[in-house]
Design a protein around this motif. Structure first.
Motif, PDB file in Angstrom:
ATOM      1  N   ILE A  73       0.830  -1.203   0.000  1.00  0.00           N
ATOM      2  CA  ILE A  73       0.000   0.000   0.000  1.00  0.00           C
ATOM      3  C   ILE A  73       0.866   1.255   0.000  1.00  0.00           C
ATOM      4  O   ILE A  73       0.603   2.213  -0.736  1.00  0.00           O
ATOM      5  N   ILE A  74       1.908   1.268   0.797  1.00  0.00           N
ATOM      6  CA  ILE A  74       2.811   2.425   0.835  1.00  0.00           C
ATOM      7  C   ILE A  74       3.474   2.607  -0.527  1.00  0.00           C
ATOM      8  O   ILE A  74       3.601   3.729  -1.018  1.00  0.00           O
ATOM      9  N   PHE A  75       3.879   1.518  -1.166  1.00  0.00           N
ATOM     10  CA  PHE A  75       4.470   1.589  -2.501  1.00  0.00           C
ATOM     11  C   PHE A  75       3.481   2.195  -3.498  1.00  0.00           C
ATOM     12  O   PHE A  75       3.845   3.023  -4.327  1.00  0.00           O
ATOM     13  N   ALA A  76       2.206   1.797  -3.398  1.00  0.00           N
ATOM     14  CA  ALA A  76       1.177   2.316  -4.311  1.00  0.00           C
ATOM     15  C   ALA A  76       0.981   3.813  -4.141  1.00  0.00           C
ATOM     16  O   ALA A  76       0.632   4.511  -5.091  1.00  0.00           O
ATOM     17  N   ILE A  77       1.210   4.331  -2.943  1.00  0.00           N
ATOM     18  CA  ILE A  77       1.052   5.763  -2.706  1.00  0.00           C
ATOM     19  C   ILE A  77       2.233   6.555  -3.256  1.00  0.00           C
ATOM     20  O   ILE A  77       2.068   7.623  -3.830  1.00  0.00           O
ATOM     21  N   TYR A  78       3.437   6.021  -3.120  1.00  0.00           N
ATOM     22  CA  TYR A  78       4.636   6.780  -3.460  1.00  0.00           C
ATOM     23  C   TYR A  78       5.084   6.674  -4.903  1.00  0.00           C
ATOM     24  O   TYR A  78       6.031   7.333  -5.291  1.00  0.00           O
ATOM     25  N   VAL A  79       4.436   5.873  -5.722  1.00  0.00           N
ATOM     26  CA  VAL A  79       4.809   5.775  -7.124  1.00  0.00           C
ATOM     27  C   VAL A  79       3.942   6.767  -7.900  1.00  0.00           C
ATOM     28  O   VAL A  79       2.916   6.423  -8.454  1.00  0.00           O
ATOM     29  N   TYR A  80       4.380   7.982  -7.922  1.00  0.00           N
ATOM     30  CA  TYR A  80       3.610   9.119  -8.426  1.00  0.00           C
ATOM     31  C   TYR A  80       3.080   8.968  -9.854  1.00  0.00           C
ATOM     32  O   TYR A  80       1.906   9.220 -10.091  1.00  0.00           O
ATOM     33  N   PRO A  81       3.875   8.595 -10.855  1.00  0.00           N
ATOM     34  CA  PRO A  81       3.356   8.589 -12.237  1.00  0.00           C
ATOM     35  C   PRO A  81       2.195   7.633 -12.467  1.00  0.00           C
ATOM     36  O   PRO A  81       1.436   7.807 -13.401  1.00  0.00           O
ATOM     37  N   TRP A  82       2.026   6.631 -11.643  1.00  0.00           N
ATOM     38  CA  TRP A  82       0.938   5.680 -11.846  1.00  0.00           C
ATOM     39  C   TRP A  82      -0.432   6.288 -11.595  1.00  0.00           C
ATOM     40  O   TRP A  82      -1.422   5.806 -12.107  1.00  0.00           O
ATOM     41  N   TYR A  83      -0.498   7.315 -10.771  1.00  0.00           N
ATOM     42  CA  TYR A  83      -1.812   7.855 -10.431  1.00  0.00           C
ATOM     43  C   TYR A  83      -1.887   9.371 -10.599  1.00  0.00           C
ATOM     44  O   TYR A  83      -2.766  10.011 -10.066  1.00  0.00           O
ATOM     45  N   SER A  84      -1.001   9.920 -11.375  1.00  0.00           N
ATOM     46  CA  SER A  84      -0.981  11.358 -11.593  1.00  0.00           C
ATOM     47  C   SER A  84      -1.927  11.751 -12.729  1.00  0.00           C
ATOM     48  O   SER A  84      -1.513  12.204 -13.790  1.00  0.00           O
ATOM     49  N   PHE A  85      -3.221  11.562 -12.493  1.00  0.00           N
ATOM     50  CA  PHE A  85      -4.239  11.861 -13.492  1.00  0.00           C
ATOM     51  C   PHE A  85      -5.352  12.693 -12.856  1.00  0.00           C
ATOM     52  O   PHE A  85      -5.570  12.640 -11.657  1.00  0.00           O
ATOM     53  N   ILE A  86      -6.052  13.431 -13.681  1.00  0.00           N
ATOM     54  CA  ILE A  86      -7.196  14.192 -13.199  1.00  0.00           C
ATOM     55  C   ILE A  86      -8.473  13.378 -13.362  1.00  0.00           C
ATOM     56  O   ILE A  86      -9.337  13.378 -12.507  1.00  0.00           O
ATOM     57  N   GLU A  87      -8.587  12.674 -14.478  1.00  0.00           N
ATOM     58  CA  GLU A  87      -9.762  11.847 -14.737  1.00  0.00           C
ATOM     59  C   GLU A  87      -9.460  10.409 -14.363  1.00  0.00           C
ATOM     60  O   GLU A  87      -8.337   9.973 -14.531  1.00  0.00           O
ATOM     61  N   PRO A  88     -10.347   9.624 -13.887  1.00  0.00           N
ATOM     62  CA  PRO A  88     -11.745   9.881 -13.606  1.00  0.00           C
ATOM     63  C   PRO A  88     -11.927  10.644 -12.305  1.00  0.00           C
ATOM     64  O   PRO A  88     -11.104  10.570 -11.406  1.00  0.00           O
ATOM     65  N   ARG A  89     -13.008  11.364 -12.235  1.00  0.00           N
ATOM     66  CA  ARG A  89     -13.333  12.119 -11.027  1.00  0.00           C
ATOM     67  C   ARG A  89     -14.356  11.349 -10.207  1.00  0.00           C
ATOM     68  O   ARG A  89     -15.186  10.646 -10.742  1.00  0.00           O
ATOM     69  N   LEU A  90     -14.275  11.507  -8.895  1.00  0.00           N
ATOM     70  CA  LEU A  90     -15.224  10.879  -7.983  1.00  0.00           C
ATOM     71  C   LEU A  90     -15.843  12.001  -7.165  1.00  0.00           C
ATOM     72  O   LEU A  90     -15.155  12.631  -6.363  1.00  0.00           O
ATOM     73  N   PHE A  91     -17.111  12.285  -7.380  1.00  0.00           N
ATOM     74  CA  PHE A  91     -17.808  13.408  -6.729  1.00  0.00           C
ATOM     75  C   PHE A  91     -17.085  14.736  -6.980  1.00  0.00           C
ATOM     76  O   PHE A  91     -17.007  15.585  -6.109  1.00  0.00           O
ATOM     77  N   GLY A  92     -16.507  14.876  -8.173  1.00  0.00           N
ATOM     78  CA  GLY A  92     -15.808  16.098  -8.541  1.00  0.00           C
ATOM     79  C   GLY A  92     -14.366  16.158  -8.075  1.00  0.00           C
ATOM     80  O   GLY A  92     -13.655  17.111  -8.373  1.00  0.00           O
ATOM     81  N   ILE A  93     -13.903  15.140  -7.348  1.00  0.00           N
ATOM     82  CA  ILE A  93     -12.534  15.126  -6.846  1.00  0.00           C
ATOM     83  C   ILE A  93     -11.660  14.399  -7.872  1.00  0.00           C
ATOM     84  O   ILE A  93     -11.968  13.272  -8.267  1.00  0.00           O
ATOM     85  N   PRO A  94     -10.541  15.014  -8.298  1.00  0.00           N
ATOM     86  CA  PRO A  94      -9.664  14.359  -9.271  1.00  0.00           C
ATOM     87  C   PRO A  94      -9.107  13.032  -8.748  1.00  0.00           C
ATOM     88  O   PRO A  94      -8.954  12.831  -7.544  1.00  0.00           O
ATOM     89  N   PHE A  95      -8.798  12.143  -9.678  1.00  0.00           N
ATOM     90  CA  PHE A  95      -8.299  10.803  -9.357  1.00  0.00           C
ATOM     91  C   PHE A  95      -7.119  10.836  -8.399  1.00  0.00           C
ATOM     92  O   PHE A  95      -7.045  10.043  -7.461  1.00  0.00           O
ATOM     93  N   PHE A  96      -6.181  11.744  -8.624  1.00  0.00           N
ATOM     94  CA  PHE A  96      -4.982  11.829  -7.795  1.00  0.00           C
ATOM     95  C   PHE A  96      -5.326  11.907  -6.318  1.00  0.00           C
ATOM     96  O   PHE A  96      -4.758  11.191  -5.496  1.00  0.00           O
TER      97      PHE A  96
END
Length: 66
Positions: free
Chosen positions: A16-39
């Motif tokens: 889980i910690i690895f999934a948080i710190y690997v920035y390029p994997w989740y550096s996206f705006i879409e999809p949004r959840l209740f208007g909150i960007p994916f990141f």
């Protein structure tokens, strides 16, 4: 709790910690959840999951989480 179970819990937390710190994997705006960007919701969900797993680990082992 024996060493094998404690090791399994710690490996889950490390994933889980690895999934948080690997920035390029989740550096996206879409999809949004209740208007909150994916990141933002990706990080929030991972922190919540990681905290719950560490809490369960601490309760089950009676130890302080490293």
């Amino acid at each position: 709790m024996d060493k094998k179970k404690a090791t399994i819990w710690l490996i889950i937390v490390e994933i889980i910690i690895f999934a948080i710190y690997v920035y390029p994997w989740y550096s996206f705006i879409e999809p949004r959840l209740f208007g909150i960007p994916f990141f933002y919701w990706w990080v929030i969900i991972n922190y919540v999951i990681g905290s719950v797993i560490m809490l369960i680990y601490a309760i089950r082992t009676g130890e302080e989480v490293p």
